[in-house]
Motif scaffolding. Structure first.
Motif, PDB file in Angstrom:
ATOM      1  N   VAL A 106      30.489  45.964  37.408  1.00 38.45           N
ATOM      2  CA  VAL A 106      30.249  44.707  38.122  1.00 38.45           C
ATOM      3  C   VAL A 106      28.986  44.846  38.963  1.00 38.45           C
ATOM      4  N   ALA A 108      34.576  36.013  45.728  1.00 40.71           N
ATOM      5  CA  ALA A 108      34.313  35.948  44.286  1.00 40.71           C
ATOM      6  C   ALA A 108      33.946  34.532  43.855  1.00 40.71           C
ATOM      7  N   GLU A 164      31.400  35.377  40.336  1.00 41.79           N
ATOM      8  CA  GLU A 164      31.504  36.552  39.478  1.00 41.79           C
ATOM      9  C   GLU A 164      32.705  37.401  39.876  1.00 41.79           C
ATOM     10  N   ARG A 165      33.072  38.315  38.972  1.00 43.39           N
ATOM     11  CA  ARG A 165      34.091  39.309  39.296  1.00 43.39           C
ATOM     12  C   ARG A 165      33.519  40.326  40.276  1.00 43.39           C
ATOM     13  N   THR A 215      44.365  38.101  39.142  1.00 38.01           N
ATOM     14  CA  THR A 215      43.412  37.002  39.116  1.00 38.01           C
ATOM     15  C   THR A 215      42.286  37.282  38.118  1.00 38.01           C
ATOM     16  N   GLU A 216      41.420  36.303  37.963  1.00 39.92           N
ATOM     17  CA  GLU A 216      40.233  36.470  37.118  1.00 39.92           C
ATOM     18  C   GLU A 216      39.098  37.150  37.868  1.00 39.92           C
ATOM     19  N   TYR A 217      39.298  37.445  39.162  1.00 44.61           N
ATOM     20  CA  TYR A 217      38.192  37.866  40.011  1.00 44.61           C
ATOM     21  C   TYR A 217      38.040  39.375  40.146  1.00 44.61           C
ATOM     22  N   GLY A 218      39.067  40.144  39.821  1.00 44.54           N
ATOM     23  CA  GLY A 218      38.990  41.585  39.998  1.00 44.54           C
ATOM     24  C   GLY A 218      40.104  42.293  39.262  1.00 44.54           C
ATOM     25  N   ASN A 260      44.652  41.880  41.195  1.00 44.61           N
ATOM     26  CA  ASN A 260      44.621  42.325  39.797  1.00 44.61           C
ATOM     27  C   ASN A 260      45.106  41.237  38.846  1.00 44.61           C
ATOM     28  N   CYS A 281      39.155  36.639  46.960  1.00 48.46           N
ATOM     29  CA  CYS A 281      39.024  35.503  46.035  1.00 48.46           C
ATOM     30  C   CYS A 281      37.962  34.522  46.520  1.00 48.46           C
TER      31      CYS A 281
END
Length: 300
Positions: free
Chosen positions: A219, A121, A126-127, A161-164, A159, A118
């Protein structure tokens, strides 16, 4: 990998690699001791410090770190009785390092991958994709004994989160007991998994190529996490949750060579080294060798 110490909040301009230690094993479920991993990996890595254009006979690569700036940022401040607060410290520290250099994070147990991922990211804005070498999937959710945050949950937490997400997540080397519906879970979530048996059948090079292709498809940047228990425990016994039937040392080093050549990888961690469970010191030596090979390919 020999380095000078530096405050992560005050890294000199031009720093290429920032090393961060996370001496924390508050998320383990079996045998503790990974808190001693960062110190021992650092010590063993001194053997691989070569700034003189040395020739690596294993790879055919002439290695020169003379123009590479490596800074040891010390260990993340921890609150050993509070895993969530410790996670916040990891996230903040790794984010700071990632804003100006390539983070190398030394564990510690595998929980650290969640806040470290996190932090990277957030720094990149970005993801991220994920390439994950391990004998376990670490996709489990809440557990009565450990709650939501433990070393079996980082991929599940990421998974959410908004990051990956699992659609850009590749796993290599799995062989532990998973949930009965794990194969269906893999298919439904879009994971890419090369089991240990696939490595045996197809070779480590093919499995790593598949992992890179899947993780980079959607990505621009990818986080690499390496759990030392991906390796056969008769070779690397110093880990808390060993699983027999793992990859060997040559396969790990070959994987790290290829992963180091992947331009999309923007950070790496190596976790679950428990030195006191290996009187031979071979586990921490292999961990240092693996990171050295990765950095040689990427920077040397």
């Amino acid at each position: 990998m020999e380095s000078e110490e530096a405050d992560p909040h005050d890294l000199p301009e031009g720093t290429d690699i920032g090393v961060v230690g996370v001496p924390f094993d508050g998320g383990v479920t079996r045998q503790p001791g990974t808190r001693y991993g960062p110190e021992k990996i650092r010590r063993e890595s001194g053997w691989y410090a070569r700034n003189d254009g040395g020739f690596n006979a294993a790879t055919g690569r002439r290695v020169d770190f003379g123009d590479v700036s490596i800074r040891d940022c010390g260990d993340v401040p921890l609150k050993t009785t509070d895993i969530k607060e410790t996670g916040e410290g990891i996230r903040r520290t790794v984010r700071t390092v990632a804003e100006s250099s390539f983070p190398v994070v030394l564990g510690g147990d595998h929980y650290l991958t969640y806040p470290s991922f996190c932090g990277v990211a957030e720094a990149n804005g970005e993801r991220l994709g994920m390439i994950h070498l391990d004998s376990h999937s670490d996709v489990y959710g809440s557990w009565d004994l450990h709650g939501d945050h433990w070393h079996g949950s980082p991929m599940n937490l990421i998974n959410d989160t908004e990051y990956g997400g699992y659609e850009t997540h590749s796993m290599v080397g799995l062989r532990a007991r998973e949930a009965p519906d794990f194969p269906e879970f893999v298919e439904e979530e879009g994971l890419n998994v090369s089991y240990a048996r696939d490595v045996d059948d197809r070779g480590i090079e093919a499995c790593i190529e598949d992992a890179i292709e899947h993780a980079t498809a959607r990505v621009d940047s990818v986080y690499l996490t390496v759990d030392i228990d991906v390796v056969e425990p008769t070779i690397a016994p110093g880990t808390g949750t060993p699983e027999f039937g793992g990859i060997d040392a040559t396969q790990l080093l070959t994987a790290m060579d290829r992963l180091g050549e992947c331009a999309d990888i923007c950070a790496v961690d190596l976790v679950e080294v428990a030195p006191r469970l290996d009187s031979s010191r071979m586990t921490q030596r292999l961990a240092a060798a693996a990171l050295s090979r990765f950095l040689e390919a990427k920077f040397g």
